[in-house]
Design a protein around this motif. Structure first.
Motif, PDB file in Angstrom:
ATOM      1  N   THR A 299     -63.036 -30.266  -0.343  1.00 51.97           N
ATOM      2  CA  THR A 299     -63.372 -31.245   0.482  1.00 51.97           C
ATOM      3  C   THR A 299     -63.341 -30.632   1.834  1.00 51.97           C
ATOM      4  O   THR A 299     -62.652 -29.531   2.189  1.00 51.97           O
ATOM      5  N   GLY A 300     -63.916 -31.189   2.866  1.00 51.76           N
ATOM      6  CA  GLY A 300     -63.848 -30.670   4.371  1.00 51.76           C
ATOM      7  C   GLY A 300     -65.405 -30.630   4.873  1.00 51.76           C
ATOM      8  O   GLY A 300     -65.617 -31.119   5.882  1.00 51.76           O
ATOM      9  N   PRO A 301     -66.199 -29.700   4.229  1.00 55.20           N
ATOM     10  CA  PRO A 301     -67.533 -29.646   4.934  1.00 55.20           C
ATOM     11  C   PRO A 301     -68.444 -30.751   5.019  1.00 55.20           C
ATOM     12  O   PRO A 301     -69.059 -30.626   5.870  1.00 55.20           O
ATOM     13  N   GLU A 302     -68.070 -31.641   4.349  1.00 60.40           N
ATOM     14  CA  GLU A 302     -69.052 -32.975   4.492  1.00 60.40           C
ATOM     15  C   GLU A 302     -68.469 -33.937   5.392  1.00 60.40           C
ATOM     16  O   GLU A 302     -69.215 -34.989   5.929  1.00 60.40           O
ATOM     17  N   ASN A 303     -67.299 -33.563   6.123  1.00 64.50           N
ATOM     18  CA  ASN A 303     -66.848 -34.508   7.017  1.00 64.50           C
ATOM     19  C   ASN A 303     -67.386 -34.168   8.300  1.00 64.50           C
ATOM     20  O   ASN A 303     -67.101 -33.032   9.014  1.00 64.50           O
ATOM     21  N   GLU A 304     -68.147 -35.168   9.093  1.00 65.15           N
ATOM     22  CA  GLU A 304     -69.094 -34.703   9.797  1.00 65.15           C
ATOM     23  C   GLU A 304     -68.311 -34.986  11.396  1.00 65.15           C
ATOM     24  O   GLU A 304     -68.907 -34.510  12.219  1.00 65.15           O
ATOM     25  N   GLU A 305     -67.121 -35.219  11.372  1.00 65.19           N
ATOM     26  CA  GLU A 305     -66.374 -35.324  12.428  1.00 65.19           C
ATOM     27  C   GLU A 305     -65.910 -33.925  12.973  1.00 65.19           C
ATOM     28  O   GLU A 305     -65.541 -33.496  13.900  1.00 65.19           O
ATOM     29  N   LEU A 306     -65.768 -33.041  11.872  1.00 65.82           N
ATOM     30  CA  LEU A 306     -65.203 -31.599  12.003  1.00 65.82           C
ATOM     31  C   LEU A 306     -66.429 -30.897  12.699  1.00 65.82           C
ATOM     32  O   LEU A 306     -67.687 -31.105  12.658  1.00 65.82           O
ATOM     33  N   PRO A 307     -65.937 -29.968  13.504  1.00 67.16           N
ATOM     34  CA  PRO A 307     -66.989 -29.157  14.151  1.00 67.16           C
ATOM     35  C   PRO A 307     -67.902 -28.284  13.154  1.00 67.16           C
ATOM     36  O   PRO A 307     -67.365 -27.902  12.186  1.00 67.16           O
ATOM     37  N   ASN A 308     -69.150 -28.071  13.598  1.00 69.98           N
ATOM     38  CA  ASN A 308     -69.865 -27.364  12.515  1.00 69.98           C
ATOM     39  C   ASN A 308     -69.329 -26.062  12.196  1.00 69.98           C
ATOM     40  O   ASN A 308     -69.523 -25.747  10.995  1.00 69.98           O
ATOM     41  N   GLY A 309     -68.595 -25.222  13.157  1.00 68.37           N
ATOM     42  CA  GLY A 309     -68.286 -23.649  12.843  1.00 68.37           C
ATOM     43  C   GLY A 309     -67.091 -23.882  11.864  1.00 68.37           C
ATOM     44  O   GLY A 309     -67.037 -23.175  10.883  1.00 68.37           O
ATOM     45  N   LEU A 310     -66.372 -24.853  12.075  1.00 69.98           N
ATOM     46  CA  LEU A 310     -65.149 -25.036  10.857  1.00 69.98           C
ATOM     47  C   LEU A 310     -65.678 -25.625   9.511  1.00 69.98           C
ATOM     48  O   LEU A 310     -65.151 -25.063   8.537  1.00 69.98           O
ATOM     49  N   ARG A 311     -66.740 -26.426   9.613  1.00 68.17           N
ATOM     50  CA  ARG A 311     -67.138 -26.911   8.201  1.00 68.17           C
ATOM     51  C   ARG A 311     -67.846 -25.748   7.603  1.00 68.17           C
ATOM     52  O   ARG A 311     -67.812 -25.618   6.335  1.00 68.17           O
ATOM     53  N   SER A 312     -68.399 -24.777   8.363  1.00 62.51           N
ATOM     54  CA  SER A 312     -69.028 -23.742   7.683  1.00 62.51           C
ATOM     55  C   SER A 312     -67.910 -22.996   7.148  1.00 62.51           C
ATOM     56  O   SER A 312     -68.241 -22.215   5.791  1.00 62.51           O
ATOM     57  N   LEU A 313     -67.259 -22.474   7.698  1.00 64.09           N
ATOM     58  CA  LEU A 313     -65.983 -21.721   7.388  1.00 64.09           C
ATOM     59  C   LEU A 313     -65.340 -22.354   6.210  1.00 64.09           C
ATOM     60  O   LEU A 313     -64.792 -21.663   4.981  1.00 64.09           O
ATOM     61  N   LEU A 314     -65.038 -23.615   6.059  1.00 64.85           N
ATOM     62  CA  LEU A 314     -64.419 -24.235   5.059  1.00 64.85           C
ATOM     63  C   LEU A 314     -65.333 -23.931   3.789  1.00 64.85           C
ATOM     64  O   LEU A 314     -64.877 -23.653   2.638  1.00 64.85           O
ATOM     65  N   GLU A 315     -66.569 -24.301   3.800  1.00 70.07           N
ATOM     66  CA  GLU A 315     -67.509 -24.189   2.802  1.00 70.07           C
ATOM     67  C   GLU A 315     -67.697 -22.810   2.190  1.00 70.07           C
ATOM     68  O   GLU A 315     -67.225 -22.451   0.845  1.00 70.07           O
ATOM     69  N   ARG A 316     -67.686 -21.511   3.133  1.00 67.18           N
ATOM     70  CA  ARG A 316     -67.978 -20.241   2.385  1.00 67.18           C
ATOM     71  C   ARG A 316     -66.569 -19.836   2.063  1.00 67.18           C
ATOM     72  O   ARG A 316     -66.620 -19.202   1.072  1.00 67.18           O
ATOM     73  N   SER A 317     -65.352 -20.208   2.725  1.00 69.73           N
ATOM     74  CA  SER A 317     -63.950 -19.781   2.137  1.00 69.73           C
ATOM     75  C   SER A 317     -63.725 -20.318   1.030  1.00 69.73           C
ATOM     76  O   SER A 317     -63.021 -19.440  -0.040  1.00 69.73           O
ATOM     77  N   HIS A 318     -64.217 -21.518   0.676  1.00 71.66           N
ATOM     78  CA  HIS A 318     -64.035 -22.343  -0.819  1.00 71.66           C
ATOM     79  C   HIS A 318     -64.698 -21.646  -1.839  1.00 71.66           C
ATOM     80  O   HIS A 318     -64.358 -21.350  -2.825  1.00 71.66           O
ATOM     81  N   ARG A 319     -66.007 -21.149  -1.250  1.00 71.46           N
ATOM     82  CA  ARG A 319     -67.014 -20.661  -2.499  1.00 71.46           C
ATOM     83  C   ARG A 319     -65.990 -19.198  -2.688  1.00 71.46           C
ATOM     84  O   ARG A 319     -66.264 -19.019  -3.885  1.00 71.46           O
ATOM     85  N   LEU A 320     -65.917 -18.374  -1.848  1.00 72.58           N
ATOM     86  CA  LEU A 320     -65.246 -17.253  -2.043  1.00 72.58           C
ATOM     87  C   LEU A 320     -63.957 -17.394  -2.890  1.00 72.58           C
ATOM     88  O   LEU A 320     -63.718 -16.447  -3.757  1.00 72.58           O
ATOM     89  N   TYR A 321     -63.097 -18.172  -2.554  1.00 71.18           N
ATOM     90  CA  TYR A 321     -61.944 -18.581  -3.264  1.00 71.18           C
ATOM     91  C   TYR A 321     -62.283 -18.842  -4.756  1.00 71.18           C
ATOM     92  O   TYR A 321     -61.335 -18.352  -5.707  1.00 71.18           O
TER      93      TYR A 321
END
Length: 138
Positions: free
Chosen positions: A97-119
């Motif tokens: 969870t996190g990247p789908e939260n549109e209240e979060l800044p786009n840069g953070l949403r991108s980092l959340l998604e990519r760090s999750h895929r890597l993890y």
């Protein structure tokens, strides 16, 4: 290191290092700017999600460095197979969870998604390596 192990290590290592630098730059330079316009409950969520990105990346880097130590002969396969060198982070790092939260800044949403895929990729590698090590030791 063999050709296989060099690729095994260098690809994820380079990706992790690039994401760590990007996350550091985001947190140091953009997070405070992004947070100024956000309500308090979203600022709290930004702080939590930033820590989750950092946790994922540091867990992955620690695991990769342990793999490098095995390939350099600094750790044995048996040591590496112990819980001390397993990928940590559990439910917090594996939570997508996190990247789908549109209240979060786009840069953070991108980092959340990519760090999750890597993890999650490294979690699969950890499982594979630990299974292989258990067969070699046992």
């Amino acid at each position: 290191m063999t050709q296989r192990s060099t690729f095994f290590f260098n690809g994820p290592y380079d990706e992790t290092m690039a994401l760590l630098i990007e996350a550091r730059n985001y947190i140091a330079y953009h997070e405070s700017i992004d947070q100024r316009r956000l309500p308090p409950h979203v600022r709290l969520q930004v702080s939590y999600e930033s820590m989750r990105v950092t946790s994922r990346l540091t867990q992955v880097m620690a695991w990769l460095l342990a793999q490098k130590a095995v390939h350099a002969g600094e750790l044995t396969i048996a040591q590496m197979a112990s819980e001390d060198y397993a990928l940590s982070g559990g439910d917090i790092c594996a939570d997508p969870t996190g990247p789908e939260n549109e209240e979060l800044p786009n840069g953070l949403r991108s980092l959340l998604e990519r760090s999750h895929r890597l993890y999650m990729r490294v979690a699969r590698l950890d499982e594979m390596v630990r299974d292989e090590a258990a067969r070699a030791v046992g």
